[in-house]
Design a protein around this motif. Structure first.
Motif, PDB file in Angstrom:
ATOM      1  N   GLU A 232      28.443  -8.493  17.605  1.00 62.95           N
ATOM      2  CA  GLU A 232      27.818  -7.293  17.874  1.00 62.95           C
ATOM      3  C   GLU A 232      29.173  -6.356  16.988  1.00 62.95           C
ATOM      4  O   GLU A 232      29.706  -7.566  16.175  1.00 62.95           O
ATOM      5  CB  GLU A 232      27.843  -7.130  19.269  1.00 62.95           C
ATOM      6  N   ALA A 233      28.646  -5.519  17.003  1.00 65.68           N
ATOM      7  CA  ALA A 233      28.791  -5.067  15.684  1.00 65.68           C
ATOM      8  C   ALA A 233      30.204  -4.371  15.898  1.00 65.68           C
ATOM      9  O   ALA A 233      31.222  -4.144  14.877  1.00 65.68           O
ATOM     10  CB  ALA A 233      27.824  -3.068  15.662  1.00 65.68           C
ATOM     11  N   ALA A 234      30.726  -4.782  16.786  1.00 73.52           N
ATOM     12  CA  ALA A 234      32.619  -4.019  17.355  1.00 73.52           C
ATOM     13  C   ALA A 234      32.972  -4.882  16.284  1.00 73.52           C
ATOM     14  O   ALA A 234      34.372  -4.098  16.282  1.00 73.52           O
ATOM     15  CB  ALA A 234      32.626  -4.151  18.918  1.00 73.52           C
ATOM     16  N   GLY A 235      32.733  -6.299  16.598  1.00 71.73           N
ATOM     17  CA  GLY A 235      34.169  -7.109  15.676  1.00 71.73           C
ATOM     18  C   GLY A 235      33.760  -6.674  14.117  1.00 71.73           C
ATOM     19  O   GLY A 235      34.779  -6.824  13.071  1.00 71.73           O
ATOM     20  N   TRP A 236      32.297  -5.786  13.703  1.00 78.69           N
ATOM     21  CA  TRP A 236      32.643  -5.644  12.424  1.00 78.69           C
ATOM     22  C   TRP A 236      32.626  -4.408  11.707  1.00 78.69           C
ATOM     23  O   TRP A 236      32.018  -4.175  11.029  1.00 78.69           O
ATOM     24  CB  TRP A 236      31.163  -6.526  11.667  1.00 78.69           C
ATOM     25  N   LEU A 237      33.026  -3.461  12.786  1.00 79.49           N
ATOM     26  CA  LEU A 237      32.392  -1.817  11.671  1.00 79.49           C
ATOM     27  C   LEU A 237      33.729  -1.571  10.802  1.00 79.49           C
ATOM     28  O   LEU A 237      33.357  -1.263   9.553  1.00 79.49           O
ATOM     29  CB  LEU A 237      33.513  -0.907  13.446  1.00 79.49           C
ATOM     30  N   SER A 238      34.861  -2.540  10.904  1.00 76.36           N
ATOM     31  CA  SER A 238      35.255  -2.058  10.163  1.00 76.36           C
ATOM     32  C   SER A 238      35.463  -2.776   8.233  1.00 76.36           C
ATOM     33  O   SER A 238      35.314  -2.908   7.205  1.00 76.36           O
ATOM     34  CB  SER A 238      36.877  -2.371   9.683  1.00 76.36           C
ATOM     35  N   LEU A 239      34.139  -3.832   7.764  1.00 79.48           N
ATOM     36  CA  LEU A 239      33.505  -4.802   6.559  1.00 79.48           C
ATOM     37  C   LEU A 239      32.339  -3.632   6.269  1.00 79.48           C
ATOM     38  O   LEU A 239      32.200  -4.354   5.290  1.00 79.48           O
ATOM     39  CB  LEU A 239      33.543  -5.632   8.109  1.00 79.48           C
ATOM     40  N   MET A 240      32.077  -2.790   6.615  1.00 78.44           N
ATOM     41  CA  MET A 240      30.527  -2.105   6.416  1.00 78.44           C
ATOM     42  C   MET A 240      30.871  -1.075   5.185  1.00 78.44           C
ATOM     43  O   MET A 240      30.172  -1.734   4.100  1.00 78.44           O
ATOM     44  CB  MET A 240      30.145  -1.291   7.797  1.00 78.44           C
ATOM     45  N   LYS A 241      31.619  -0.498   5.284  1.00 84.13           N
ATOM     46  CA  LYS A 241      31.732   0.637   4.321  1.00 84.13           C
ATOM     47  C   LYS A 241      32.226  -0.286   2.731  1.00 84.13           C
ATOM     48  O   LYS A 241      32.437   0.446   1.492  1.00 84.13           O
ATOM     49  CB  LYS A 241      33.179   1.671   5.175  1.00 84.13           C
ATOM     50  N   PRO A 242      33.457  -0.918   2.858  1.00 83.87           N
ATOM     51  CA  PRO A 242      34.044  -1.715   1.986  1.00 83.87           C
ATOM     52  C   PRO A 242      33.252  -3.396   1.308  1.00 83.87           C
ATOM     53  O   PRO A 242      33.040  -2.822  -0.257  1.00 83.87           O
ATOM     54  CB  PRO A 242      34.955  -2.714   2.720  1.00 83.87           C
ATOM     55  N   GLN A 243      32.070  -3.070   1.719  1.00 87.13           N
ATOM     56  CA  GLN A 243      30.591  -3.523   1.146  1.00 87.13           C
ATOM     57  C   GLN A 243      29.859  -3.057   0.873  1.00 87.13           C
ATOM     58  O   GLN A 243      28.628  -3.336  -0.117  1.00 87.13           O
ATOM     59  CB  GLN A 243      30.280  -5.198   1.757  1.00 87.13           C
ATOM     60  N   ASN A 244      30.138  -1.153   0.699  1.00 92.92           N
ATOM     61  CA  ASN A 244      28.919  -0.413  -0.372  1.00 92.92           C
ATOM     62  C   ASN A 244      28.027  -0.318   0.779  1.00 92.92           C
ATOM     63  O   ASN A 244      27.196  -0.329   0.177  1.00 92.92           O
ATOM     64  CB  ASN A 244      28.881  -0.840  -1.181  1.00 92.92           C
ATOM     65  N   LYS A 245      27.592  -0.876   2.040  1.00 90.76           N
ATOM     66  CA  LYS A 245      26.243  -0.985   2.596  1.00 90.76           C
ATOM     67  C   LYS A 245      25.729  -0.051   3.677  1.00 90.76           C
ATOM     68  O   LYS A 245      26.983   0.632   3.825  1.00 90.76           O
ATOM     69  CB  LYS A 245      26.793  -1.911   3.541  1.00 90.76           C
ATOM     70  N   GLN A 246      25.178   0.519   3.162  1.00 86.58           N
ATOM     71  CA  GLN A 246      24.417   2.051   3.504  1.00 86.58           C
ATOM     72  C   GLN A 246      23.297   1.572   5.028  1.00 86.58           C
ATOM     73  O   GLN A 246      22.270   0.658   5.145  1.00 86.58           O
ATOM     74  CB  GLN A 246      22.950   2.128   2.441  1.00 86.58           C
ATOM     75  N   ILE A 247      24.086   2.331   5.790  1.00 87.60           N
ATOM     76  CA  ILE A 247      23.420   2.057   6.777  1.00 87.60           C
ATOM     77  C   ILE A 247      22.437   3.637   7.580  1.00 87.60           C
ATOM     78  O   ILE A 247      23.672   4.683   7.549  1.00 87.60           O
ATOM     79  CB  ILE A 247      24.487   1.609   8.054  1.00 87.60           C
ATOM     80  N   LEU A 248      21.419   3.725   7.620  1.00 94.31           N
ATOM     81  CA  LEU A 248      20.886   5.122   8.865  1.00 94.31           C
ATOM     82  C   LEU A 248      21.218   4.575  10.320  1.00 94.31           C
ATOM     83  O   LEU A 248      20.517   3.231  10.539  1.00 94.31           O
ATOM     84  CB  LEU A 248      19.724   5.096   8.005  1.00 94.31           C
ATOM     85  N   MET A 249      21.678   5.273  10.711  1.00102.13           N
ATOM     86  CA  MET A 249      21.933   5.421  12.669  1.00102.13           C
ATOM     87  C   MET A 249      20.743   6.536  13.099  1.00102.13           C
ATOM     88  O   MET A 249      20.795   7.500  12.427  1.00102.13           O
ATOM     89  CB  MET A 249      23.684   5.119  12.371  1.00102.13           C
ATOM     90  N   GLN A 250      19.658   5.999  13.612  1.00101.63           N
ATOM     91  CA  GLN A 250      19.354   6.969  13.886  1.00101.63           C
ATOM     92  C   GLN A 250      19.209   6.731  16.136  1.00101.63           C
ATOM     93  O   GLN A 250      18.357   5.754  16.314  1.00101.63           O
ATOM     94  CB  GLN A 250      17.521   6.443  14.445  1.00101.63           C
ATOM     95  N   ALA A 251      20.143   7.653  16.396  1.00108.20           N
ATOM     96  CA  ALA A 251      20.197   8.307  17.893  1.00108.20           C
ATOM     97  C   ALA A 251      19.695   9.033  18.219  1.00108.20           C
ATOM     98  O   ALA A 251      18.972   9.888  17.588  1.00108.20           O
ATOM     99  CB  ALA A 251      21.588   8.054  18.153  1.00108.20           C
ATOM    100  N   SER A 252      19.541   8.969  19.838  1.00106.84           N
ATOM    101  CA  SER A 252      18.952   9.471  20.754  1.00106.84           C
ATOM    102  C   SER A 252      19.126  10.542  21.278  1.00106.84           C
ATOM    103  O   SER A 252      19.994   9.853  22.487  1.00106.84           O
ATOM    104  CB  SER A 252      17.001   9.158  21.314  1.00106.84           C
ATOM    105  N   ILE A 253      20.281  11.788  21.584  1.00105.75           N
ATOM    106  CA  ILE A 253      20.357  11.969  22.577  1.00105.75           C
ATOM    107  C   ILE A 253      20.028  12.372  23.948  1.00105.75           C
ATOM    108  O   ILE A 253      19.131  12.733  24.204  1.00105.75           O
ATOM    109  CB  ILE A 253      20.867  14.008  22.429  1.00105.75           C
ATOM    110  N   TYR A 254      20.673  12.147  24.973  1.00105.10           N
ATOM    111  CA  TYR A 254      19.996  11.340  26.543  1.00105.10           C
ATOM    112  C   TYR A 254      19.320  10.043  26.237  1.00105.10           C
ATOM    113  O   TYR A 254      18.329  10.218  27.416  1.00105.10           O
ATOM    114  CB  TYR A 254      18.942  12.873  27.044  1.00105.10           C
ATOM    115  N   ASP A 255      20.174   9.609  25.542  1.00 95.64           N
ATOM    116  CA  ASP A 255      19.087   8.042  25.686  1.00 95.64           C
ATOM    117  C   ASP A 255      19.692   7.695  26.962  1.00 95.64           C
ATOM    118  O   ASP A 255      21.048   6.889  26.913  1.00 95.64           O
ATOM    119  CB  ASP A 255      20.243   7.074  24.798  1.00 95.64           C
TER     120      ASP A 255
END
Length: 859
Positions: free
Chosen positions: A758-781
């Motif tokens: 899951e995402a937990a183990g890969w958190l540190s690898l996204m930015k060094p690879q210049n990958k663009q991520i749009l996170m859409q969260a919802s308050i009171y989810d």
């Protein structure tokens, strides 16, 4: 004379009624034969069903519904038999038994088989590779064919029972009517006996009633024995699973051993700790996790969590929670998730120190209020710690919420804080005391200016290395892509469904393609919850090579905006979709996705998350109910799922895009080099679980550089306590665990293994690879807390987009357009939802905003 008249009259009446008597005899013969046929086929059907469920679900909970079905069905059979024998068969009894046999009983089987093996589901569209209806699973396929055939025969016989029941009912009604009109009933009864005897030979020849009787009785007896044996075997297995073991307090040396004495609340507390690390020069960190099985809480069944898979690691999670307990501790002075900056202050009550940089690591502290009676303290890192790094934890000046006084350290901590080595090593070993003096206290006292007298608890631990956590996954990926380049990855199109876009203006999808990709298999088998290979000595295999082949099904959805353009338009994007919690690729058929695709000229591609799809649900329940050790199969199966999705994308974006007529209109391809910077862009879009696992998959992928993560979060150990989705699994877990604290420990241990999938183990690898991520969260989810998305945003170096909904610590607000290669967090807020709970409990379901963002037109 009167007697003669009576007899004559009676004879005349009997002569008139003789056809009814013959009919009555025929009905009684039907009763005898049909009843035993019915019971025999009922037992046979239940035997086949129970055996099938036994195989498909590995016994767990397979017998309760079948026992219910059998019990009620046999009760109905007995009632029918009793009423038949007493000539009291009523219409309502016939109708009730018909309703049960024809509707309720089959419905029970359908529900159970759908849950247990997905037998119904989508198999009418395309058999799943794991589905029993897939002819590739030959023995299960034959078993199911036998079951379906016998069930059909059983169903037909049930209809015969119903017809016979109405026949008997009508006959008995006619005879009763005749008896009411006949004054000489004794003579009628006498003549009826005579008629019965005279007609019995005829019916014996016609139906061979006695032969049928004895054959069905023999079959019935054999099947009763078989079915009872199956039920006893299943119940014995269930009883063995749930045999209560007595509760062991952590201080009981008969249950636990090799405990960390600094926090006597639980053997593993504080966790994680170097107390459970040993030197191992073959590991990248020079250490190896060594958690004894007798240090882990037992289950109610008396089983011990086998720690062999945990002990393959060379450190602990980089984002998992830290756990400890102080009796009646107050939250006064703790840094919460709304004031994370407090954790970095020089006078912080709880400090997490990076020994490489000497810097405090941001975190928040909260109580595990899922267990409000005696909540553990959770220290949650606010962003991922570094791989392969030692951290020191210090706790000081925390007070009691009852007396207001500072809580005293444990006896072991008092010894460790002492100025001289212990003479008696019954509580603390001398070597451990020496370790604290040189490796733990200097970081608190000398570097962070702690006073020894204020320290209540201190410990250290080392995080897992990148190599140990992720190298196997990357080895699988690279090897799989080599197979693709060598042309050994094949695909098959099962069916193409064309839809009219002109005749139905509400239709938004013009073509749906069902297909499959044959991928290399890196697990030890294709079975759900299978594991990656180990050597004969139990060591992990680090360089991955295929052990077979695996079939991964996919769905492609092409909107009307493209199919109706007759080849004049190309898709603007190929979007790979990731489904929600234990769902399936069928989610891509949702109406809102179809509308989204049609409005933007997007083609959607969807596969199952192998390891966390609908067919894995029953196996996950088995883990929670039975043996948590087997949980390792879930994240390792997810890695196979990542491979399947990566190769499916390569196939669809490569050979299929270029050569398949399924992806063209009027001979013109709809995709333009999506894998090679063509006009058709490539993106990933995952919802909920698809956002959580998608954070790992996009980092894993060589092809994805843009991703949309809808209502995402990480780590699972943080998300579960705040999710209403966990309520069911928690209830199941509680059947196997004694306390919520034990469940929390189990979740934390599972998290160490889950990180890779899951995402937990890969958190540190996204930015060094210049990958663009749009996170859409919802308050009171109420299903995936926004706190998890905020952890991801910090790890990805994301921005919030002005005007931001709320400030997020260490996430800078930025006016669009954002800088190149940057990521963004957008948090949506809806007026109908109240303020979110502060503690780690789920929000109220009726205000859940989890499903709102995906349908948000502004998103």
């Amino acid at each position: 004379m009167d007697s003669t008249e009576d007899t004559t009259t009676s004879v005349i009446h009997l002569s008139d009624s003789e056809p009814r008597l013959v009919r009555y005899q025929k009905a009684k013969t039907w009763q005898q034969a049909i009843f035993f046929f019915f019971v025999s086929w009922l037992i046979l059907r239940l035997s086949i069903a129970s055996w099938t469920a036994y195989v498909l679900t590995d016994r767990t909970m397979a017998y309760i519904p079948f026992a219910l079905d059998a019990a009620v069905s046999l009760i109905f059979a007995a009632v029918l038999s009793r009423l038949w024998n007493r000539n009291r068969l009523s219409l309502i009894t016939v109708l009730i038994s018909t309703f049960w046999l024809v509707i309720i009983s089959p419905a029970i089987h359908i529900v159970i088989f759908t849950l247990g093996g997905g037998i119904v589901g989508e198999v009418f569209f395309e058999p799943e590779p794991d589905s029993p209806l897939n002819p590739g699973n030959a023995w299960i396929y034959r078993l199911l064919i036998a079951y379906v055939t016998l069930s059909a025969i059983s169903f037909a016989l049930q209809l015969v029972v119903v017809i016979g029941s109405f026949y008997v009912y009508r006959t008995e009604s006619a005879i009763a009517h005749l008896l009411q009109k006949e004054e000489k009933s004794p003579l009628l009864s006498s003549r009826a006996v005579t008629d019965t005897n005279s007609t019995s030979t005829y019916f014996e020849r016609l139906l061979s009633t006695r032969v049928v009787y004895w054959i069905t009785l023999a079959v019935f007896s054999i099947l009763v024995v078989v079915w009872i044996g199956l039920v006893i075997a299943g119940l014995a297995d269930v009883v063995a699973t749930f045999t209560p073991a007595y509760y062991c307090p952590p201080t009981d040396p008969g249950c636990y051993s090799d405990c960390d004495p600094t926090d006597p609340t639980e053997c593993l507390f504080p966790f994680p700790s170097s107390h459970f690390l040993v030197a191992d020069r073959d590991m990248p960190t020079g250490l190896r996790v060594s958690i004894p099985e007798r240090a882990v809480p037992r289950t109610r069944s008396g089983k011990t969590y086998e720690t062999k898979y945990l002990n393959e690691m060379d450190g602990f999670s980089t984002i998992g929670p830290l756990l400890f307990y102080l009796q009646d501790v107050s939250s006064k002075g703790m840094s919460g998730h709304d004031n994370i900056s407090w954790s970095l202050l020089s006078n912080a009550t709880v400090m997490l120190i990076n020994t490489k940089t000497n810097q405090s690591h941001p975190h928040w502290v909260e109580f595990d209020f899922v267990d409000p009676a005696s909540p553990s303290v959770i220290v949650q890192p606010a962003e991922p710690m570094e791989f392969g790094t030692r951290y020191v934890v210090g706790v000081r000046r925390l007070v009691s919420n009852i007396t207001g006084a500072v809580i005293a350290p444990s006896p072991a901590m008092q010894i460790l804080l002492g100025q001289s080595a212990p003479g008696n090593e019954s509580i603390v070993k001398k070597t451990r005391w020496e370790y604290y003096q040189t490796e733990v206290f200097p970081w608190l006292v000398d570097v962070k200016n702690f006073s020894r007298s204020e320290i209540q608890l201190a410990w250290d631990f080392t995080t897992v290395s990148r190599e140990t956590l992720l190298e196997r996954a990357e080895s699988m990926r690279d090897n799989a892509l080599e197979h693709f380049e060598n042309g050994t990855v094949s695909y098959k199109i099962h069916s193409i469904v064309e839809s009219s876009c002109d005749s139905n203006p509400n239709n938004t999808i013009g073509r749906t393609i069902y297909g499959s990709v044959e991928t290399p298999l890196y697990l030890t088998s294709e079975q759900r919850m299978a594991k990656l290979p180990r050597t004969s000595k139990g060591h992990r295999v680090e360089v991955m090579t295929p052990l077979g082949k695996h079939t991964s099904n996919f769905i492609i959805r092409i909107p009307c905006s493209l199919t109706a353009a007759n080849g004049t338009k190309k898709a603007k994007a190929l979007i790979q979709y990731g489904h929600g919690l234990f769902g399936s690729r069928a989610e891509v058929r949702a109406g809102w996705i179809a509308t989204f695709a049609n409005q933007n000229d997007y083609i959607f591609l969807a596969s199952d998350w192998f390891g966390m799809a609908k067919f894995d649900t029953i196996h996950m329940m088995r883990v929670l109910l039975g043996d948590p050790t087997q949980f390792v199969g879930l994240p390792e199966s997810c890695l196979q799922g990542f491979v399947d999705m990566a190769l499916t994308l390569r196939v669809v974006g490569g050979p299929m895009a270029l050569n398949s007529t399924a992806l063209s209109v009027n001979g013109v391809p709809l995709l333009d080099r999506p894998l090679n910077n063509g006009t058709t862009k490539l993106a990933y879009y995952g919802i909920s679980q698809g956002g959580i696992l998608g954070g790992a998959y996009v980092a894993f992928s060589r092809d994805h550089h843009r991703g949309i993560l809808g209502v995402p979060g990480t780590p699972y150990a943080l998300l579960l306590g705040r999710s209403i989705d966990f309520n069911l699994y928690k209830s199941i877990f509680q059947l196997n665990m004694y306390t919520w604290r034990h469940i929390r420990i189990a979740i934390t241990l599972m998290g160490m293994l889950w990180d890779q999938g899951e995402a937990a183990g890969w958190l540190s690898l996204m930015k060094p690879q210049n990958k663009q991520i749009l996170m859409q969260a919802s308050i009171y989810d109420a299903q995936v807390t926004t706190l998890g998305a905020e952890i991801m945003a910090r790890a990805y170096g994301a921005y919030t987009v002005a005007n931001q909904t709320q400030a997020v610590w260490n996430v800078e607000e930025q006016t669009a357009p954002l800088p190149e290669f940057s990521s963004a967090l957008v948090e949506w807020q809806y007026g109908f939802a109240p303020a979110e709970p502060y503690d780690n409990v789920p929000p109220l379901k009726q205000f859940d905003t989890h499903g709102c963002v995906r349908k948000e037109s502004r998103g």
